[in-house]
Design a protein around this motif. Structure first.
Motif, short mmCIF file in Angstrom:
data_model
loop_
_atom_site.label_atom_id
_atom_site.label_comp_id
_atom_site.label_asym_id
_atom_site.label_seq_id
_atom_site.Cartn_x
_atom_site.Cartn_y
_atom_site.Cartn_z
N THR A 179 0.84 -1.20 0.00
CA THR A 179 0.00 0.00 0.00
C THR A 179 0.87 1.25 0.00
N GLY A 180 0.19 2.39 -0.13
CA GLY A 180 0.90 3.65 -0.07
C GLY A 180 1.45 3.92 1.32
N THR A 181 0.62 3.67 2.31
CA THR A 181 1.05 3.87 3.69
C THR A 181 2.34 3.09 3.96
N ASN A 198 5.33 4.64 2.42
CA ASN A 198 5.83 5.78 3.20
C ASN A 198 6.53 5.33 4.48
N PHE A 240 -1.19 14.32 3.48
CA PHE A 240 -1.76 13.00 3.79
C PHE A 240 -0.76 11.96 3.34
N HIS A 241 -0.29 11.16 4.32
CA HIS A 241 0.70 10.13 3.98
C HIS A 241 0.27 8.74 4.44
N GLY A 242 -0.87 8.62 5.10
CA GLY A 242 -1.34 7.30 5.51
C GLY A 242 -1.73 7.29 6.97
N GLU A 250 4.18 15.91 -0.55
CA GLU A 250 3.51 15.57 -1.81
C GLU A 250 3.74 16.73 -2.79
N GLU A 252 -5.29 14.57 -0.90
CA GLU A 252 -6.35 14.57 0.12
C GLU A 252 -6.50 15.94 0.76
N ASP A 306 6.14 12.03 -1.82
CA ASP A 306 5.03 11.09 -1.82
C ASP A 306 4.22 11.36 -3.09
N ILE A 316 2.12 9.12 -4.32
CA ILE A 316 1.13 8.03 -4.29
C ILE A 316 -0.15 8.42 -5.03
N GLN A 317 -0.54 9.67 -4.92
CA GLN A 317 -1.75 10.12 -5.61
C GLN A 317 -1.45 10.87 -6.91
N LYS A 350 -1.23 3.61 -5.41
CA LYS A 350 -2.55 3.66 -6.04
C LYS A 350 -2.71 3.01 -7.43
C1 LIG Z 1 -0.51 11.10 -1.09
C2 LIG Z 1 -0.93 9.86 -0.38
N1 LIG Z 1 -0.05 9.21 0.39
C3 LIG Z 1 -0.37 8.08 1.03
C4 LIG Z 1 -1.62 7.53 0.94
C5 LIG Z 1 -1.95 6.25 1.66
O1 LIG Z 1 -2.05 5.21 0.72
P1 LIG Z 1 -2.83 3.87 1.07
O2 LIG Z 1 -4.25 4.23 1.35
O3 LIG Z 1 -2.62 3.01 -0.14
O4 LIG Z 1 -2.16 3.27 2.26
C6 LIG Z 1 -2.58 8.18 0.16
C7 LIG Z 1 -3.95 7.66 0.08
O5 LIG Z 1 -4.90 8.34 -0.21
C8 LIG Z 1 -2.23 9.37 -0.51
O6 LIG Z 1 -3.10 10.03 -1.28
#
Ligand SMILES: Cc1ncc(COP(=O)(O)O)c(C=O)c1O
Length: 494
Positions: A181-183, A186, A226-228, A278, A283, A311, A313-314, A342
């Motif tokens: 996952t993204g979390t 990170n 937002f990082h998780g 980011e 988010e 980050d 992820i998004q 994602k």
């Molecule tokens: C920028 C960012 N980092 C981390 C995450 C967390 O990712 P995950 O929900 O896959 O753990 C998200 C999720 O929305 C995100 O948008």
């Protein structure tokens, strides 16, 4: 932040009488002639009536029964509308009542290729019949291939210290760690930065890295990030709503303001081991970092020996029109680590940490790991998805659609100035509509859903548009027509 140039126009679109021709201005060197594109001259009122009602009387007995049973057993951490999605195809999903929704949220920026994509299904079935899982105790054919693709595409398209197109003479290497996952990506990045910090401190002071006096372990993050939601990632996710109930969090976290140049002094210091940001906050409300600020941040990290983590992820993996949101930035703005997740598996969970060799050198066997991350199935899917997203024609088409979406959205603040901010936020296919009243975004999202279109909120004051990257103009038209109709209803209510 830098802005993507408008890609060439395909063809003039024959549209209804409320459309007039428009020519895009372009900052690209694309040589294809510009074709006029028509835009509406007044907001749509086509979708003022609710077509997908959510009130108790409109829910069938069987759906109600399922939702009640589900509520009895599932932890209630999600606020969900009262319908049950059963299947999807492309940009559309259907509920168990047979109602069709246009999914302009793509599972929160995940389904880059849309739902039930034939190629994804083919890889999924093929690989599931061979090897689902090996654990990381053994090699399998796909993690090396996906890691190589991530690195070579970064060299081709730019990022992580590489200027686009310099793959023939890479000055440094890079390595990849796979997560689910993204979390988790990170978490991995923060752990790696902690270890690098200790080693850099040891080198500088001549002491052992595990000396208790080592103070290079602070982490810097930014407001609206937002990082998780794991303890580490949550500690750098600066939203009291998410953090407060779970305190105390990690010590040594410092919070700065995105794009606050003056605030960097005293924020990033010799005690900082990691800075996580980011390049476009998702988010938190679709807020892009500026080039000047990122350059100053990079400089601060270099001066203090802190690891810079982007980050993405998004915003990464071609959502902005390039592999990374930072791909086209000058290399003196680039990070040491990029995290992603994602869209990499188009819905199948795959995340990754991509890092320069200068950082990767600290990590040896046993220093980090996961049972599931980097499975054969996950990596085969990631390889397939990334290969398709990185095709030049795919990205060009996505950005053409983005340009059209942007131009349609840009009309909304002119038509609804009382409730909308004047500027559309974001770039590529990560766009936000800013609102003056914090109650309006959630209201609009609910109203759009009751008219068959799924969009998201972002931060305190925005509606977020992060559709699949292969949506077409008809989906743009339907979504924006619905938004216009809802905005009309909303302003009429005021
Ligand atoms: C920028 C960012 N980092 C981390 C995450 C967390 O990712 P995950 O929900 O896959 O753990 C998200 C999720 O929305 C995100 O948008």
């Amino acid at each position: 932040m830098h802005h993507l140039g408008r890609v060439a126009q395909r063809r003039a679109l024959a549209r209804s009488s409320r459309h007039t021709p428009l020519r895009y201005s372009s900052s690209t060197s694309e040589s294809t002639p510009r074709a006029p594109r028509s835009l509406p001259t007044s907001p749509s009122t086509k979708y003022t009536k609710v077509t997908h009602p959510e009130d108790a009387q409109s829910i069938s007995a069987s759906t109600k029964q399922y939702l009640d049973r589900s509520d009895a057993y599932v932890l209630p951490v999600y606020a969900r509308p009262p319908f049950v999605l059963s299947h999807g195809k492309g940009a559309y999903v259907w509920d168990t009542e047979g109602r069709k929704y246009l999914d302009f949220s793509a599972g929160i920026a995940v389904n880059a290729l849309g739902h039930a994509d034939d190629g994804v299904v083919e890889v999924l079935t093929r690989e599931a019949g061979k090897l689902l899982h090996t654990s990381n105790a053994y090699h399998h054919p796909w993690s090396g291939k996906l890691a190589e693709l991530l690195v070579t595409l970064t060299q081709r398209d730019g990022g992580l210290g590489w200027e686009a197109g310099t793959s023939s003479s890479p000055q440094h290497g890079a390595k990849v760690f796979f997560s689910n996952t993204g979390t988790e990506a990170n978490e991995g990045a923060l752990k790696i930065a902690r270890k690098v910090g200790k080693e850099r401190w040891a080198k500088k002071t001549g002491k052992a890295w595990d000396e208790p006096s080592c103070d290079k372990h602070e982490i810097v993050c930014f407001e609206n990030s937002f990082h998780g939601r794991s303890m580490g990632a949550l500690s750098v996710t600066t939203n009291p709503k998410y953090q407060k109930p779970f305190e105390p969090l990690l010590p040594g976290i410092k919070v700065g303001r995105l794009n606050d140049l003056g605030g960097l002094d005293g924020l990033v210091t010799d005690k900082t081991c990691a800075v996580i940001v980011e390049p476009i906050q998702g988010e938190g409300g679709i807020h892009p970092a500026t080039v000047d600020w990122l350059r100053a941040l990079r400089k601060k990290c270099d001066e203090t020996g802190a690891v810079l983590i982007f980050d993405e992820i998004q915003c990464g993996l071609y959502r902005t029109g390039t592999l990374w949101a930072h791909s086209t930035l000058p290399v003196d703005c680039h990070p040491d680590i990029v995290t992603m997740a994602k869209p990499l598996g188009n819905g199948y969970p795959v995340g990754a940490v991509l890092m320069r060799d200068s950082v990767a050198g600290s990590m040896t066997a046993g220093t980090h790991g996961t049972t599931f991350g980097g499975s054969p199935l996950a990596c085969a899917l990631g390889h397939h998805v990334l290969s398709r997203l990185s095709e030049r024609s795919f990205v060009a088409k996505a950005m053409e659609t983005s340009a059209y979406l942007h131009s349609r959205l840009s009309l909304l603040p002119k038509w609804f100035p009382a409730i909308l901010e004047p500027k559309i936020r974001g770039q590529g296919l990560i766009l936000g509509l800013g609102f003056k009243d914090a109650a309006h975004p959630a209201a609009l999202v609910g109203m759009a859903r009751e008219r068959g279109v799924l969009v998201l909120t972002a931060g305190k004051d925005a509606v977020r548009l992060v559709p699949s990257l292969n949506i077409g103009e008809s989906e743009v038209d339907q979504t924006v027509d619905v938004l216009e109709s809802c905005l009309g209803v909303l302003t009429g209510r005021q």
